[in-house]
Design a protein around this motif. Structure first.
Motif, mmCIF file in Angstrom:
data_model
loop_
_atom_site.group_PDB
_atom_site.id
_atom_site.type_symbol
_atom_site.label_atom_id
_atom_site.label_comp_id
_atom_site.label_asym_id
_atom_site.label_seq_id
_atom_site.Cartn_x
_atom_site.Cartn_y
_atom_site.Cartn_z
ATOM 1 N N ILE A 137 0.926 -1.249 0.000
ATOM 2 C CA ILE A 137 0.106 -0.039 -0.076
ATOM 3 C C ILE A 137 0.947 1.205 0.062
ATOM 4 O O ILE A 137 1.610 1.300 0.840
ATOM 5 C CB ILE A 137 -0.807 0.063 1.186
ATOM 6 C CG1 ILE A 137 -1.975 -1.191 1.123
ATOM 7 C CG2 ILE A 137 -1.769 1.200 1.175
ATOM 8 C CD1 ILE A 137 -2.701 -1.449 2.518
ATOM 9 N N ILE A 138 0.598 2.002 -1.005
ATOM 10 C CA ILE A 138 1.762 3.322 -1.210
ATOM 11 C C ILE A 138 0.805 4.457 -1.086
ATOM 12 O O ILE A 138 -0.457 4.499 -1.306
ATOM 13 C CB ILE A 138 2.540 3.164 -2.414
ATOM 14 C CG1 ILE A 138 1.474 3.244 -3.602
ATOM 15 C CG2 ILE A 138 3.326 2.023 -2.402
ATOM 16 C CD1 ILE A 138 2.334 3.006 -5.000
ATOM 17 N N LYS B 37 -3.119 5.218 4.939
ATOM 18 C CA LYS B 37 -2.665 3.771 4.684
ATOM 19 C C LYS B 37 -2.508 3.104 6.073
ATOM 20 O O LYS B 37 -2.982 2.111 6.330
ATOM 21 C CB LYS B 37 -1.298 3.983 4.299
ATOM 22 C CG LYS B 37 -0.964 4.570 2.917
ATOM 23 C CD LYS B 37 0.462 4.380 2.124
ATOM 24 C CE LYS B 37 1.450 5.000 2.991
ATOM 25 N NZ LYS B 37 1.316 6.557 3.384
ATOM 26 N N SER B 38 -1.954 3.739 7.148
ATOM 27 C CA SER B 38 -1.784 3.301 8.235
ATOM 28 C C SER B 38 -3.382 3.061 9.208
ATOM 29 O O SER B 38 -3.335 2.038 9.638
ATOM 30 C CB SER B 38 -0.995 4.125 9.401
ATOM 31 O OG SER B 38 0.341 4.093 8.904
ATOM 32 N N ASP C 151 3.056 -2.191 8.876
ATOM 33 C CA ASP C 151 3.037 -0.788 9.093
ATOM 34 C C ASP C 151 4.381 -0.133 8.798
ATOM 35 O O ASP C 151 4.859 0.319 9.831
ATOM 36 C CB ASP C 151 2.137 -0.044 10.014
ATOM 37 C CG ASP C 151 1.723 1.279 10.003
ATOM 38 O OD1 ASP C 151 2.125 1.961 8.870
ATOM 39 O OD2 ASP C 151 1.371 1.937 10.789
ATOM 40 N N GLU C 152 4.749 0.548 7.442
ATOM 41 C CA GLU C 152 6.089 0.917 7.353
ATOM 42 C C GLU C 152 7.255 0.249 8.033
ATOM 43 O O GLU C 152 8.066 0.745 8.662
ATOM 44 C CB GLU C 152 6.094 2.562 7.780
ATOM 45 C CG GLU C 152 4.839 3.510 7.180
ATOM 46 C CD GLU C 152 5.366 3.852 5.728
ATOM 47 O OE1 GLU C 152 6.561 3.248 5.300
ATOM 48 O OE2 GLU C 152 4.852 4.662 5.005
ATOM 49 N N ASN D 50 2.353 -1.074 4.259
ATOM 50 C CA ASN D 50 2.556 0.347 3.846
ATOM 51 C C ASN D 50 4.164 0.187 3.506
ATOM 52 O O ASN D 50 4.937 0.122 4.126
ATOM 53 C CB ASN D 50 2.073 1.047 5.066
ATOM 54 C CG ASN D 50 0.678 1.097 5.308
ATOM 55 O OD1 ASN D 50 -0.064 0.605 4.414
ATOM 56 N ND2 ASN D 50 0.275 1.289 6.388
ATOM 57 N N ASP E 288 7.230 9.072 2.853
ATOM 58 C CA ASP E 288 5.784 9.023 3.753
ATOM 59 C C ASP E 288 6.048 9.442 5.338
ATOM 60 O O ASP E 288 6.853 9.078 5.853
ATOM 61 C CB ASP E 288 5.218 7.685 3.541
ATOM 62 C CG ASP E 288 3.706 7.500 4.100
ATOM 63 O OD1 ASP E 288 3.221 8.102 3.760
ATOM 64 O OD2 ASP E 288 3.724 6.952 5.148
#
Length: 274
Positions: free
Chosen positions: A33-34, A41-42, A170-171, A202, A274
């Protein structure tokens, strides 16, 4: 396992952090997911894991709406849907094995956990997972003594300890240097390839999404504006995701696996951060 998101929305005050997100994942795959900071996203991942409640919509997992679960059923879903965070979320002063064993929190009583009492089979399994991820030699060290990349692999090991059907990240590489970022992404990809688990992450750049994902979802201002395979991430698609005013070098939008030149990579990372 089939995942069907139907019009999932999260409203904070008057703002829609996620606006009617719908998608279907009909088989295990790696999904990236970008999108820019604040794209939602989060929040989307946190709704899937039930860390954040949805304002409306449904999330069907093999036909069951997990957004409607409460109590024990909700905790069981969270055990089945492991979460990996950008800042690792380890207990710094605990040893690595104990941190991994905390992946069992949703499956055991509170008192044994507080007393750090674990069965021999559980300890052996935690050590096997650490060995699989190449960090078994760190098992007795405090988590705070490890590098960022090692800590993230401990977090992945903790997620695997849950034996989840889905891993949400998440990232997971946003705080890491390029070498450790590659190790972590290689690890997540291998977990899917070897175990058949769905991984939804993400991600920081288009380049990373192209390298590791079977499918990419692009978000902008809470809405899904792109959903397709990495080869469809053209310059036009990137502008839809990041804004019409954004400019992308050929290296940034190329589908080739070779990394862009240093100058282009620096520009792309700065543009897509991001």
């Amino acid at each position: 396992m089939r995942i069907e998101a139907e019009q999932i929305t999260r409203i904070f005050g008057t703002a829609k952090a996620v606006d009617a997100a719908s998608f279907v994942i009909d088989r295990p795959m790696v999904v990236g997911i970008i999108g820019s900071s604040g794209a939602g996203k989060s929040t989307l991942l946190r709704m899937v894991n039930r860390l954040t409640d949805a304002s409306q919509g449904r999330l069907l997992i093999d036909g069951r709406d997990v957004l409607a679960l409460t109590g024990r059923d909700k905790r069981a879903w969270q055990a089945d849907c492991a979460m990996i965070f950008q800042q690792f979320n380890l207990v710094p002063r605990l040893d690595v094995v104990s941190n991994v064993l905390h992946g069992l929190l949703n499956k055991r009583g509170l008192l044994p956990t507080l007393l750090n009492i674990w069965s021999r089979p559980d300890i052996d399994r935690a050590c096997q997972i650490l060995d699989r991820l190449g960090i078994a030699e760190q098992a007795t060290k405090r988590a705070e003594a490890l590098s960022g990349g090692q800590q993230q692999r401990v977090a992945i090991a903790r997620a695997l300890m849950q034996d989840p059907r889905i891993i949400l990240a998440d990232e997971p590489i946003a705080s890491l240097d390029p070498m450790n970022a590659q190790i972590v992404m290689d690890t997540l990809r291998r977990i899917h390839d070897e175990d058949g688990r769905t991984v939804i992450a993400n991600l920081h750049t288009l380049d990373t999404a192209r390298r590791y994902c079977d499918r990419v979802i692009g978000m902008r201002k809470g809405r899904i504006v792109f959903d397709g395979t990495p080869d469809l991430l053209t310059t036009g698609a990137a502008r839809d995701i990041y804004g019409a005013g954004a400019e992308f070098s050929e290296a940034t939008t190329s589908t080739a696996l070779a990394p862009p030149a240093p100058a282009d990579r620096a520009y792309a990372d700065r543009l897509l951060a991001d």
